[in-house]
Write an enzyme that holds these catalytic residues in place. Structure first.
Site, PDB file in Angstrom:
ATOM      1  N   HIS A  35      22.906  52.893  -0.891  1.00  0.00           N
ATOM      2  CA  HIS A  35      21.606  52.234  -0.936  1.00  0.00           C
ATOM      3  C   HIS A  35      20.590  52.903  -0.008  1.00  0.00           C
ATOM      4  CE1 HIS A  35      22.683  48.194  -3.004  1.00  0.00           C
ATOM      5  NE2 HIS A  35      23.446  49.179  -3.443  1.00  0.00           N
ATOM      6  N   HIS A  57      32.074  52.454  -8.080  1.00  0.00           N
ATOM      7  CA  HIS A  57      32.735  51.180  -8.337  1.00  0.00           C
ATOM      8  C   HIS A  57      34.259  51.287  -8.341  1.00  0.00           C
ATOM      9  CE1 HIS A  57      28.913  49.358 -10.389  1.00  0.00           C
ATOM     10  NE2 HIS A  57      28.790  49.509  -9.084  1.00  0.00           N
TER      11      HIS A  57
END
Length: 720
Positions: free
Chosen positions: A96, A262
């Site tokens: 992020h 993920h």
């Protein structure tokens, strides 16, 4: 007698954060120069003499990496690690930090450590990353100035993967911290978190407003629940393609990043998101920078709420594994609701052994989950082809993901010459804009000889100056791309850009190539371009009565087409250039506002901008040779005439249109000059006029020339 001061506030109210008290709130349409004054040295806690590059060289890099790996499994009671490993949290923090980068203006990304400050520290998509940074604090404290927060956050992500069994492609340091929020970055016009008002056609994902990449205010990429929170993998695939493309990623990189990101960690949504406390920037003082306090149960561990989705993507989320695509393709998936009420995909009739264990409750297995973006990899035809190849060839996935992760986390660090550390990959990558090194040196005598050749080659001073400027103005301090080094103005696509005046450019480059061919020492075209502009300015200054040498640093290389990613460089095309009084077409944004944006991207101050505008006008450098703003009868000479005549009250300013003006003699009524808004703002804006008046003074003629040359050299050397 009663104290008349009772109940009165003992301090001035200018110290609060009420934006209604600002000057701009009274005149919201006024040109705001704050964008040019971000990160003033007065805000830097380390002082203007601090040299991060030198400090980094003293770093015990191996010791730091080992400490980070130890941290990953050192679970803290105040914020317990999932499965006893902080890897997923640290990877999300690094992701992020880097994921805000967008290609259109090069802003965002990991290069400044801006995740520590508002608004990013309080974005909905960054929920609980305040805990990741606080977990890193003991390590930052230990290594101090030798490692920036910006570098540390990315390195933590790398070490998280390494400690989970994945071999990363490499790491480079060199990111310098900022010390207050970056107010100059436009994140969208929405006034509410997760607002969505950035599409000209809400049914078409491609109409996402430039330069934005994320689909909603406060998100890094796309909505994990689906477009507008409605699950539809095919529609989400369209949004992903636009978003990731604007973050410099192709389809294969997009699939690899989604799967690789993920493979480890989990989403958190085991609770009611509506009861979470305020974000870090708004939280009470006793929270000490923490936000999103969860009053339910433990408030963390199995009670953690972040995205609202709940569950892991793979069977072994605390180590690198190959179960992501196995689960995605082996089972049918259906929409269910997380405990927090978010839409997520869960498998139908999954085998018990394929379920991951709960991150905190011992011995309990849970369903894996997929976001709408994960399902898009299965449903979208192009994404599926790539996903099936990765499923069949896990080693290929690891290779592609490693390079994509490196690109994600290093895209805005700039050319390889800025990289620091011992883990820098040897391979040159096309997105790094590689430039060959030169194998020559130039003495002062040789430089003077080259100047004479350039000034006497048949090209005008204006042609030399404009070519140097056009080559250098593409530099962006946001991601350190562009600039004259590499002389890519010779190559596609830059040689054909309208702003570069292709016919004039072709003529100049042909002459420079001719000069280069006749030299005993093959000086690069890039160096000749800069030296030609500098020599012309030096002569123009001498003609104004100021004998001064324009500093020149040699050593630029000439890139080839093989070293140039045409599509990637297309985003650098100038659509406007106030310094040359040009814009490609009419825009909704005012020309003077576009000038500020360009100036900030070039790393210039308001004073430097003022000096450059005044000099460029009298030197006659306008695009296409227009005369707007050329307030002088001595065009081509580096005088302060622009400022003298701009501030002369013997003239008045008469609108011709909303963009053009006549400068009229008050006595005769005759038009003396013409001007654009960019020209006249230096007389109308109170701060810019103050600068203009300094340069218009009789005793500052030489100061103006010196300031112009300093700013010019800064532009020419910005990419070095």
């Amino acid at each position: 007698m009663e104290d008349s001061r009772k109940g009165k506030c003992p301090v001035m109210h200018g110290a609060n954060t009420d934006t209604n008290s600002s000057v701009m709130s009274w005149w919201p349409e006024a040109l705001n120069l704050d964008i040019l004054h971000q990160h003033d040295t007065k805000t830097n806690a380390l002082g203007e003499d601090f040299n991060y590059r030198e400090e980094f060289k003293k770093l015990d890099f191996d010791g730091l990496k080992n400490d980070l790996k130890k941290l990953m499994t050192d679970s803290q009671d105040w914020w317990p690690a999932d499965w006893g490993h902080y890897g997923g949290l640290m990877i999300r923090m690094a992701w992020h930090s880097a994921g805000t980068y967008r290609t259109a203006d090069g802003r965002g990304g990991s290069n400044t450590g801006n995740q520590r400050f508002a608004p990013l520290n309080s974005w909905p998509d960054n929920v609980n990353l305040d805990k990741a940074r606080r977990l890193l604090w003991p390590i930052k404290k230990k290594y101090g100035n030798k490692i920036s927060w910006a570098d540390l956050m990315i390195l933590a992500g790398n070490m998280a993967y390494e400690s989970m069994g994945f071999k990363t492609f490499g790491f480079a340091g060199g990111r310098e911290d900022i010390w207050h929020p970056e107010k100059d970055i436009y994140w969208g016009a929405e006034k509410d978190w997760l607002g969505k008002d950035r599409y000209s056609d809400k049914s078409d994902e491609k109409t996402l407003e430039n330069p934005l990449a994320a689909v909603q205010m406060g998100l890094i990429y796309v909505n994990p629940e689906g477009v507008d929170g409605k699950p539809d993998p095919l529609k989400t695939a369209k949004a992903m393609r636009v978003t990731f493309e604007r973050m410099a990623m192709n389809d294969e990189e997009t699939v690899a990043l989604t799967a690789g990101g993920h493979t480890v960690g989990k989403a958190h949504g085991n609770g009611d998101a509506s009861i979470l406390g305020l974000n870090p920037e708004a939280a009470d003082i006793q929270e000490q920078g923490f936000g999103w306090k969860n009053p339910k149960g433990k408030g963390n561990a199995e009670d953690t709420v972040s995205s609202g989705l709940e569950g892991a993507w793979t069977t072994q989320p605390n180590k690198w594994n190959n179960t992501y695509f196995h689960l995605l393709f082996s089972y049918d998936w259906e929409i269910r609701k997380s405990p927090a009420g978010a839409s997520q995909w869960e498998p139908i009739n999954i085998k018990e052994e394929d379920k991951p264990f709960d991150a905190h409750v011992s011995g309990v297995r849970r369903n894996p989950i997929m976001t709408d973006a994960d399902m898009a990899l299965k449903i979208d035809p192009e994404y599926r082809k790539i996903s099936e190849r990765f499923y069949k060839d896990p080693e290929y996935l690891a290779e592609v993901f490693a390079k994509a992760w490196f690109k994600l986390t290093h895209r805005d660090l700039g050319p390889k010459s800025r990289y620091l550390g011992t883990d820098i990959p040897k391979e040159d990558l096309i997105w790094q804009d590689p430039i060959p090194t030169v194998n020559y040196t130039l003495s002062d005598a040789e430089i003077e000889d080259l100047k004479l050749k350039l000034l006497n080659c048949g090209l005008s001073q204006t042609e030399l100056i404009n070519t140097a400027w056009d080559s250098a103005r593409t530099f962006r301090s946001s991601d350190f791309r562009g600039g004259v080094n590499g002389a890519r103005i010779r190559l596609t696509p830059q040689k054909d850009w309208e702003g570069n005046e292709p016919k004039r450019l072709e003529k100049v480059l042909a002459k420079l190539t001719e000069i280069q061919t006749g030299l005993n020492k093959k000086v690069s075209i890039a160096d000749l371009i800069v030296l030609g502009g500098s020599a012309a300015i030096e002569k123009a200054a001498q003609e104004a009565g100021v004998n001064i040498k324009v500093p020149f640093v040699w050593g630029r290389g000439d890139a080839t087409m093989e070293m140039t990613d045409v599509e990637s460089f297309s985003v650098l095309e100038p659509l406007h250039d106030g310094f040359r009084n040009w814009q490609k077409k009419e825009y909704a944004v005012k020309p003077e506002e576009m000038l500020l944006d360009r100036t900030q991207l070039m790393g210039l101050t308001a004073i430097e901008m003022t000096a450059l505008i005044g000099g460029m006008r009298v030197l006659g450098t306008n695009h296409g040779g227009t005369k707007h703003g050329v307030f002088t009868d001595r065009e081509g000479i580096l005088t302060n005439d622009f400022f003298v005549n701009l501030t002369d009250m013997n003239y008045r300013w008469q609108p011709v249109s909303d963009k053009l003006y006549n400068i009229v003699e008050r006595k005769t009524g005759e038009t003396k000059w013409t001007a654009t808004r960019v020209d006249l703002v230096f007389g109308s804006h109170s701060i810019l006029r103050a600068y203009a008046e300094v340069y218009a003074q009789d005793d500052n003629k030489e100061k103006f020339v010196n300031d112009f040359i300093k700013a010019w050299v800064k532009v020419m050397n910005a990419d070095r």
